[in-house]
Design a protein around this motif. Structure first.
Motif, short mmCIF file in Angstrom:
data_model
loop_
_atom_site.label_atom_id
_atom_site.label_comp_id
_atom_site.label_asym_id
_atom_site.label_seq_id
_atom_site.Cartn_x
_atom_site.Cartn_y
_atom_site.Cartn_z
N ASP A 139 0.88 -1.17 0.00
CA ASP A 139 0.00 0.00 0.00
C ASP A 139 0.92 1.22 0.00
N PHE A 140 0.78 2.07 -0.99
CA PHE A 140 1.67 3.23 -1.03
C PHE A 140 1.04 4.41 -1.76
N THR A 141 1.66 5.56 -1.56
CA THR A 141 1.15 6.77 -2.18
C THR A 141 2.30 7.49 -2.89
N VAL A 142 1.95 8.21 -3.92
CA VAL A 142 2.94 8.88 -4.77
C VAL A 142 2.73 10.38 -4.63
N LEU A 143 3.77 11.05 -4.12
CA LEU A 143 3.62 12.47 -3.77
C LEU A 143 4.34 13.36 -4.78
N ASP A 144 3.75 14.53 -4.99
CA ASP A 144 4.19 15.45 -6.04
C ASP A 144 4.76 16.73 -5.39
N PHE A 145 6.08 16.90 -5.54
CA PHE A 145 6.75 18.08 -4.96
C PHE A 145 6.35 19.38 -5.66
N THR A 146 5.65 19.27 -6.78
CA THR A 146 5.28 20.48 -7.53
C THR A 146 3.76 20.64 -7.62
N ALA A 147 3.06 20.09 -6.61
CA ALA A 147 1.60 20.03 -6.69
C ALA A 147 0.94 21.41 -6.76
N THR A 148 1.51 22.38 -6.08
CA THR A 148 0.95 23.74 -6.09
C THR A 148 2.07 24.70 -6.44
N PRO A 149 1.73 25.88 -6.92
CA PRO A 149 2.79 26.84 -7.27
C PRO A 149 3.70 27.18 -6.08
N VAL A 150 3.12 27.30 -4.90
CA VAL A 150 3.93 27.65 -3.72
C VAL A 150 4.89 26.51 -3.38
N LEU A 151 4.38 25.28 -3.40
CA LEU A 151 5.23 24.12 -3.09
C LEU A 151 6.30 23.95 -4.18
N ALA A 152 5.91 24.12 -5.42
CA ALA A 152 6.86 23.97 -6.53
C ALA A 152 7.99 25.01 -6.41
N HIS A 153 7.62 26.22 -6.08
CA HIS A 153 8.59 27.30 -5.94
C HIS A 153 9.57 27.00 -4.80
N ARG A 154 9.02 26.55 -3.67
CA ARG A 154 9.85 26.24 -2.50
C ARG A 154 10.77 25.05 -2.79
N THR A 155 10.21 24.05 -3.50
CA THR A 155 11.00 22.86 -3.86
C THR A 155 12.17 23.26 -4.74
N GLU A 156 11.89 24.11 -5.70
CA GLU A 156 12.92 24.60 -6.63
C GLU A 156 14.05 25.30 -5.88
N ALA A 157 13.68 26.04 -4.83
CA ALA A 157 14.67 26.83 -4.08
C ALA A 157 15.44 25.99 -3.06
N ALA A 158 14.98 24.76 -2.81
CA ALA A 158 15.61 23.94 -1.77
C ALA A 158 16.94 23.36 -2.24
N ASP A 159 17.90 23.29 -1.30
CA ASP A 159 19.21 22.75 -1.64
C ASP A 159 19.30 21.24 -1.40
N THR A 160 18.53 20.75 -0.46
CA THR A 160 18.68 19.34 -0.06
C THR A 160 17.33 18.62 -0.09
N PHE A 161 17.40 17.30 -0.10
CA PHE A 161 16.17 16.49 -0.04
C PHE A 161 15.44 16.76 1.27
N THR A 162 16.20 16.91 2.36
CA THR A 162 15.58 17.15 3.67
C THR A 162 14.73 18.42 3.64
N GLU A 163 15.25 19.47 3.00
CA GLU A 163 14.47 20.71 2.88
C GLU A 163 13.21 20.49 2.06
N ARG A 164 13.35 19.74 0.98
CA ARG A 164 12.18 19.48 0.12
C ARG A 164 11.12 18.67 0.88
N LEU A 165 11.61 17.71 1.65
CA LEU A 165 10.68 16.85 2.40
C LEU A 165 9.92 17.67 3.44
N PHE A 166 10.64 18.58 4.10
CA PHE A 166 9.98 19.41 5.11
C PHE A 166 8.95 20.35 4.46
N ALA A 167 9.31 20.89 3.31
CA ALA A 167 8.36 21.77 2.60
C ALA A 167 7.10 20.98 2.21
#
Ligand SMILES: [Zn+2]
Length: 442
Positions: A382-410
């Motif tokens: 059982d699993f789910t597939v998550l989208d780091f670019t789902a919304t403009p705000v999340l996509a923007h923050r993901t783009e600006a992140a340096d590390t996976f940890t930052e992206r995961l927290f966002a």
């Protein structure tokens, strides 16, 4: 055999206060391989998939997305979907004004069926694949829920709500007698517990709405059937706690349940906002778990649960939406609130510990971790597939992140059901963002 390509993250253990990196596995260019029975056979780097698994396998491409185990919602009321976002009350008044009338409508089996289908579809759309569910007082509500869960092949726990105290329950929503409630509960256990992926939870609503005889019956029934679960509410709201003290006396709310023998390794207590070290010590010693419902606790003004104290004292904690005290089916939304509750208590909740809490942590709290919660070989896929670019705000923050940890927290703070691209149950698609499936399963 199916090979799912994408970034893969899962947990082997609680990362703890120090974010111990041996507690999780992350494969940024990863693969999850699932057999035709829906069990995990491999999770790792895409290049490391053994050739015997590749041969003849179907590949599903989720590259650029994050694959995590299905979220576990350890506390939700399927009968309350209609009253989500109801205004202006704290717990006891909220129950009388909103929750009890909503649950009374569950006496109609067709209505209950439609509501259970709705709630399960919203869970799948939010990436939740397992939950511990309160239905309503009516035995038919359990049939409706389990039928709908079974149609979707879901691993679910649930049970009929027990409530028989005259002074705290309305005439239109009360068990006729302890004996009748016991008979109904036994019949439901016989009918549903262990059928497919379903498990029964004996569900006394809370000490305040039950008589001493009802709590005694629950303990006796569980001693006879230790394979079933117990779920209830505890120490949620100060006014509630004062009334429990008036009725039962004793040292604390948890102590009341303890006296009746309800603290067991299959017991789950929602909220536990107002508990102390002695309560936590008893819960840890008995293996009892807590469902932390941060959004609900804020919405109903109940208070700020101390997750760090619970963890420090060795109590197992899962995350819960508590729909409809809570206002979102999304466990990402719940994690966002869990982080803020931790902050308000002077603590923190890291992205890794947060994702642990919503997956393996929840599975452990429900004692289902031998089946679900991680991608160890043999686990149910059982699993789910998550989208780091789902919304403009999340996509923007993901783009600006340096590390996976930052992206995961966002993702944890900015994500909600919009971030769920797809949800799979036993390796088969149960939800896709572009076209929601309703009712039909292959
Ligand atoms: Zn609840």
């Amino acid at each position: 055999m199916t090979v799912f390509r994408g970034s893969v993250l899962h947990f082997l253990d609680d990362p703890g206060e120090t974010d111990d990196p041996t507690a999780w596995e992350l494969f940024e260019d990863g693969a999850l391989v699932v057999d035709d029975e829906g069990k995990v056979v491999f999770a790792g780097h895409a290049w490391a998939v053994p050739s015997r698994l590749r041969t003849g396998a179907v590949t599903v491409d989720h590259q650029g997305y994050l694959i995590v185990p299905g979220f576990v919602d350890t506390h939700v009321h399927v009968s309350e979907a209609d009253i989500i976002a109801s205004y202006g009350e704290q717990l006891l008044q909220w129950l009388q004004r909103y929750a009890f009338p909503a649950e009374a409508r569950f006496g109609d089996p067709a209505y209950a069926r439609a509501m259970c289908a709705f709630a399960l579809e919203r869970m799948l759309a939010a990436g939740t694949t397992t939950a511990s569910v309160h239905t309503s007082l009516h035995p038919g509500s359990v049939d409706a829920f389990f039928e709908q869960a079974q149609q979707r092949n879901l691993r679910m726990l649930g049970g009929k709500v027990l409530m028989d105290r005259e002074s705290t329950t309305p005439d239109y929503l009360r068990d006729d007698s302890v004996q009748a409630a016991e008979t109904q509960t036994r019949e439901l256990i016989d009918r549903w517990h262990g059928r497919g992926r379903l498990g029964y939870s004996i569900s006394p609503r809370l000490a305040l709405t039950c008589t001493e005889d009802m709590l005694t019956m629950v303990a006796r029934l569980h001693r006879e059937r230790p394979d079933v679960w117990i779920q209830t509410h505890a120490a949620e709201n100060p006014q509630e706690i004062a009334q429990v003290r008036e009725i039962y006396g004793g040292r604390s709310y948890i102590d009341v349940y303890d006296r009746f023998g309800l603290l067991t390794d299959k017991s789950l207590f929602a909220h536990c906002v107002h508990i102390d070290d002695a309560d936590r010590a008893r819960m840890a010693a008995t293996g009892s778990s807590i469902a932390f419902c941060p959004d609900s606790n804020m919405f109903l003004g109940s208070g700020l649960f101390d997750i760090e104290a619970a963890w420090r004292q060795g109590v197992t904690v899962g995350l819960g939406s508590d729909i409809a005290g809570g206002t979102s089916y999304s466990q990402l939304y719940q994690l966002n609130h869990a982080y803020k509750v931790a902050q308000l208590r002077g603590g923190r909740l890291s992205a890794y510990r947060g994702f642990y809490l919503a997956t393996l942590g929840g599975a452990r709290a429900l004692r289902l971790d031998e089946h679900i919660g991680s991608f160890r070989p043999g686990k149910e896929a059982d699993f789910t597939v998550l989208d780091f670019t789902a919304t403009p705000v999340l996509a923007h923050r993901t783009e600006a992140a340096d590390t996976f940890t930052e992206r995961l927290f966002a993702l944890m703070v900015l994500g909600d059901e919009q971030a769920v691209a797809a949800t799979y149950v036993l390796g088969r698609p149960a939800y896709e963002r572009s076209r929601t499936r309703c009712g039909h399963r292959p």
